[in-house]
Design an enzyme around this catalytic site. Sequence first.
Site, PDB file in Angstrom:
ATOM      1  N   ASP A  12       0.874  -1.168   0.000  1.00 37.30           N
ATOM      2  CA  ASP A  12       0.000   0.000   0.000  1.00 37.30           C
ATOM      3  C   ASP A  12       0.917   1.226   0.000  1.00 37.30           C
ATOM      4  OD1 ASP A  12      -2.206   1.719   0.480  1.00 37.30           O
ATOM      5  OD2 ASP A  12      -1.846   1.586   2.641  1.00 37.30           O
ATOM      6  N   ASP A  14      -0.003   4.952   0.831  1.00 39.93           N
ATOM      7  CA  ASP A  14      -0.200   5.931   1.908  1.00 39.93           C
ATOM      8  C   ASP A  14      -0.287   5.235   3.266  1.00 39.93           C
ATOM      9  OD1 ASP A  14      -0.310   7.603  -0.258  1.00 39.93           O
ATOM     10  OD2 ASP A  14      -2.461   7.940  -0.168  1.00 39.93           O
TER      11      ASP A  14
END
Length: 187
Positions: A12, A14
Site C-alpha cells: 500500500d 499511503d
Amino acid sequence: MKINKNKCVFLDRDGVLIKDVGYLKKPEDIIIMPDSIDALKSLKACGFLLIIVTNQAGIAKGFFNTEDLIAVNNKLLKIYEDKGVIIDDLYFCPHHENGTVEPYNIKCSCRKPETGMVLKGVEKFNIDTDKSYMVGDKDSDIMLAKNSGLKSFYIRNFMYEHDENIAPDFYVKDLKEAYEIIIKSLL
Ligand SMILES: [Mg+2]
Ligand SMILES: [Zn+2]
C-alpha cells in the site's frame, strides 16, 4: 512449463511507504517513511518483487486529477530509485462509486479490497501468491490479501477504524517489522 514463479511484496502507498496526509496532491508534500528504504532494499535482496497497489479515489472525487497523481507517484519512485530501490510496478485505482468525476465514478474491480490490481501484477510477473505478501494500514488491505491468497501485514497506526474480526496474519508497527518477520520465515 514455467516452474519458477516469482514472489512479491505488494505494498500500500499511503501510511506504509509515505505518510498518509489524506488526498496527497503535490509531489513536494511526500514524506517518506524513514525505515522504508532499508526494508525495501532488504526485501529486494531476498528476491522479492515490489509492487505498489494504491486506492486513489481522490481522482473520482475531484480532489486531484490523474496527472497530479502520476507526478506524485513518479516523484516517489524517483526518491526510492536514487536510494537504490527499484519498485517493479505501481498500480492505482482512480475509481469510487460515489465519486463525481466521470468516467471514474463507477463500481470497479480494482478498488481494494477488490483484487484487480493484484491480479494484474500476478499475471504480468508470474507471481506465486502463496509465497507473497500484502502490507497495508487499512482493513481493505487485509481483505485484499485474503481475497487474493496473500499473507497480510497490518500496520496499526490508529489512523483508521479497525474491525477486530478482520484479522491479518501479522500486526506490525511498520514496514521494517514486516520485513523482519518475512526474513525469519525464509530461514
Ligand atoms: Mg494506506
Ligand atoms: Zn478501480
